[in-house]
Design an enzyme around this catalytic site. Structure first.
Site, PDB file in Angstrom:
ATOM      1  CG  HIS A 175     -10.921  -6.686   7.391  1.00 17.40           C
ATOM      2  ND1 HIS A 175     -10.064  -7.390   8.184  1.00 17.40           N
ATOM      3  CD2 HIS A 175     -10.499  -6.881   6.123  1.00 17.40           C
ATOM      4  CE1 HIS A 175      -9.167  -7.999   7.445  1.00 17.40           C
ATOM      5  NE2 HIS A 175      -9.402  -7.712   6.182  1.00 17.40           N
ATOM      6  CD  GLU A 217      -2.262  -2.003   1.011  1.00 22.51           C
ATOM      7  OE1 GLU A 217      -1.227  -2.565   1.395  1.00 22.51           O
ATOM      8  OE2 GLU A 217      -3.249  -2.605   0.610  1.00 22.51           O
TER       9      GLU A 217
END
Lengths: 437, 366
Positions: free
Chosen positions: B158, B89
């Protein structure tokens, strides 16, 4: 522990000078494009006595290649000092000298101004590392990009940002290259393609990789004849950072036109490189990702320039990235606020004798490229330029009050500006389709 | 067509026609479009219109998108423009930022915004701050998009909502759509915008279909950034919400209507810049405010809206501002606990009633 650490650091110095390269016949071969990927593993044995794992390298005849700085010495010895065999012409020599001297004079002036209170905050000076900046950046075109860290004054100057603008920026005046809003650590120039100036180490590496991605994109998608190259400058401390490895991977994977230039000055503030790194030989990290890793003596601008020519050439031809480790040294502390107590004075004295500017001066004199008077004239010109920059910065105004809230966004109204420069929402025809779906 | 456009978007009274009415008059010919289709079509059209727009992220290419949002784009535009990245990322976000510095218009997809935390340095320090630090020299026309907030039973790591975090950063524009019209219009505006935009979607809404009018389907359709939308007009209490909570608020409003409470539901659409004008105008009309969000309570979007109302319209408030937020815990996994930890329609109804009927302030324990 501290003693042994310093002892280990000093060792490589003698190794560098003593390193004899068994490549007498390969002198010209080394500088040809394909040989970057060939290797004579025996070279590597003498690099750092610290690490025994080199022997494993000798078994692998792979991409790893340390360009020996002695190539230059050999070439010189072979020639009869005739100008045609030298690495640089007179013009190039003077250009390199001028650029390095500008970097040195500018940084020295920064120190003076800081202690007089005209400059403030964090200021990181580049003294001693000029050979890396000059050696690489003077080979670039205007469209090529440079991305640096907080030690970015000299990179900006080498790339072409006027000294006046850099000095004003450091003083925090509105005439600076970022109108005083960036400061020492955030030099940006769209005109000269200096894409920053980043305070976080490792932050600039992905940005540089992105600029290289753009060059490749322009070639593949826009079908332009684009061979722009990006240089990412960063230090030894950064080479343990995750972003560095992520970008080595992606740059090699996508064969991006980038050169990763490590300015290994052996110290990350007060953390010595060997104390922080499991394997201190940074050039080895290149082949682990599938790109050549090159080690060069960063105190010699001519050696750096030769390696840079090769690496930049590779990138321009589309052959992919290169990792270049320049062994260099900073004469001053990490920043002007750093008392610099941890470095051994003997080490500093040793590197002071290898001052890159003095070395180039000597080279120019020995090969009669230019006279003493010409060099002195350059010195005088640069001194005056730096003085002028200080005076300009001094008399420039501080930013106006309304500048505080400006430029947070390129488009503050948030709706988007059309190709004609007007806001889209004011165009009555804006919903007429511009795309085939 | 042009006159309608002028009414809808040119006039400051964007809310002149209640959206519900406008859509209802088209309902006989209205098409249904899911959020997934809306985002996909927006990306498709923008990539077709401008060659410098490209999509980059994990699984966006051959996998057709982790949630199938970028379906068909690789086949249409090729791997140079729909780039599958390794799981890095920070690295690929930085690459997107660098590409934006140097002239392209990247759309960086995060599989969820939770993973974007690994790239926070690049989003904030490189993307958000650069236009300011370079004093306008270098602008960053980048869009960061992906699902945000809770899904169903995916656990604490999440499920976080990042609207408040990104909303506090100068230099970013933060957009958060609810309906397909929002998704299409805001994403197109975001891609065309010359500044960094964080576009927070919602995984559970991807499959939900909304009616869309002909204007929405036009390839030039854009929604202004920084303007909230009044989804339902009312006069007794104002409810501000974004993303999935708008749907819950509309349901709550139906229930409240049976009890004689006429709720006005505002779909914020834009967390940064926050449409303070619309919210204040609404509160000045209804005198009561209830903010709904899925994220954590402390320093959330509701806190900001409450402070804004206190600053601008204190005299108009007839009751303290109510905040409905997620529970102040990392989201649990067990289905019943998860349900308890996120706002439900009943919570909104209860809070609205409190705002309307109580005369003494009590602790907000719904």
């Amino acid at each position: 522990m501290a003693c042994s650490a310093t002892a280990q650091i000093i060792q490589p110095l003698s190794i560098n000078s003593a390193r004899s390269v068994d490549n007498s016949g390969a002198c010209t071969k080394i500088l040809s494009p394909s040989s970057f990927l060939g290797s004579t593993p025996r070279i590597n044995k003498k690099l750092f006595a610290v690490n025994k794992s080199i022997s494993s390298l000798a078994r692998r005849p792979t991409i790893v290649f340390a360009v020996s700085s002695d190539v230059v010495k050999e070439k010189k010895l072979k020639s009869n000092s005739s100008l045609s065999n030298l690495l640089i012409t007179k013009e190039e020599g003077l250009e390199l000298y001028e650029d390095m001297y500008l970097g040195r004079a500018f940084e020295d002036m920064c120190a003076q101004m800081y202690y007089r209170g005209k400059m403030f905050g964090f200021v990181h000076l580049y003294n001693g590392q000029e050979a890396v900046s000059t050696g690489f950046i003077k080979l670039l075109k205007k469209e090529d990009c440079v991305v640096s860290t907080y030690r970015d004054h000299v990179h900006s100057l080498s790339k072409g940002v006027p000294a006046r603008e850099v000095m004003s920026e450091l003083f925090g005046k509105t005439t600076g290259c970022c109108r005083g809003q960036g400061g020492s650590m955030h030099m940006f120039s769209k005109e000269h393609n200096v894409l920053g100036g980043f305070a976080f180490i490792g932050e600039g590496i992905p940005v540089a990789t992105g600029a290289a991605f753009t060059s490749k994109y322009k070639r593949e998608v826009f079908k332009e004849d684009c061979d722009e190259v990006t240089l990412a400058f960063f230090g030894d401390g950064t080479c343990n950072n995750g972003q560095f490895f992520e970008c080595l991977n992606m740059a090699a994977l996508w064969k991006l036109p980038i050169v990763f230039v490590v300015e290994n000055n052996l110290w990350a503030i007060g953390m010595s490189h060997v104390r922080a790194t499991s394997d201190p030989q940074i050039w080895k990290k290149g082949p682990a990702f599938g790109m050549p890793g090159v080690h060069v003596d960063g105190m010699d601008v001519l050696k750096v320039r030769e390696v840079a020519k090769e690496a930049i050439g590779r990138a321009r031809r589309g052959e992919g990235p290169t990792l270049v480790e320049c062994e260099t040294y900073r004469f001053r502390g990490h920043s002007l606020a750093d008392p610099d107590e941890l470095r051994d004075p003997a080490e500093k004295a040793h590197y002071a004798t290898r001052d890159p500017i003095t070395a180039l001066k000597k080279y120019i004199a020995e090969n009669k490229l230019a006279s003493e008077a010409e060099l002195k004239a350059i010195d005088k010109k640069i001194d005056e330029l730096v003085e002028d920059a200080v005076e300009f910065a001094d008399r420039s105004p501080v930013p106006a009050r309304n500048q505080l809230l400006e430029n947070v966004f390129a488009d503050p109204r948030g709706f988007g500006i059309g190709p004609d420069g007007k806001y889209r929402c004011e165009d009555p025809k804006f919903t007429e389709g511009t795309a085939q779906v | 067509m042009l006159r309608i456009m002028g009414k809808k978007l040119g006039a400051p009274g964007f809310t002149a026609l209640p959206a519900g009415l406008a859509l209802r008059s088209y309902s006989s010919s209205a098409k249904q479009m899911t959020i997934r289709e809306a985002i996909n079509s927006a990306l498709d059209e923008e990539m077709a219109a401008d060659q410098s727009v490209f999509l980059m992220g994990e699984e966006v290419g051959e996998y057709q998108g982790a949630y199938k949002v970028s379906k068909g784009l690789l086949q249409k535009y090729g791997p140079e423009r729909v780039v599958d990245t390794p799981i890095t990322e920070c690295g690929f976000t930085g690459i997107g930022v660098g590409a934006a510095f140097y002239g392209l218009r990247p759309v960086v997809e995060f599989m969820t915004f939770n993973f974007a935390m690994q790239a926070m340095d690049q989003i904030i320090n490189s993307a958000a701050k650069t236009n300011y630090m370079s004093s306008g020299n270098i602008s960053v026309p980048i869009v960061f998009r992906g699902p945000n907030g809770a899904a169903a039973g995916v656990g604490a790591q999440h499920s976080q909502c990042y609207a408040a975090w990104y909303g506090s950063c100068p230099g970013l524009k933060v957009l958060i759509p609810y309906s397909s019209e929002d998704a299409r219009g805001l994403l197109k505006a975001a891609i065309r915008d010359p500044d960094p935009v964080v576009f927070l979607e919602n995984e559970l809404l991807y499959g939900e279909a909304f009616p869309v009018s002909a204007e929405v389907l036009d390839s030039g359709f854009c929604i202004p950034i920084g303007k909230a939308k009044i989804e339902r007009e009312g006069k007794h209490v104002t409810i501000t919400a974004f993303s999935k909570m708008v749907g819950f608020s509309l349901q709550a409003a139906e229930i409240l209507a049976k009890d004689g409470i006429d709720a006005e539901v505002i779909n914020l659409r834009s967390i940064r810049p926050l449409d303070r004008a619309t919210i204040n105008a609404s509160v000045r009309k209804t005198n009561r405010l209830l903010t709904v969000e899925e994220g954590f309570p402390q320093h959330g979007v509701g806190a900001e809206i409450c402070a804004s109302i206190v600053e601008d319209s204190f005299g108009y408030l007839d009751a303290p501002v109510e905040r409905i937020t997620g529970a102040d815990v990392p989201l649990p996994y067990a289905a019943n606990l998860e349900r308890m930890a996120l706002p439900q329609v009943e919570d909104i109804v209860r809070a609205a009633k409190r705002a309307c009927y109580r005369s003494l302030p009590i602790a907000a324990t719904a």
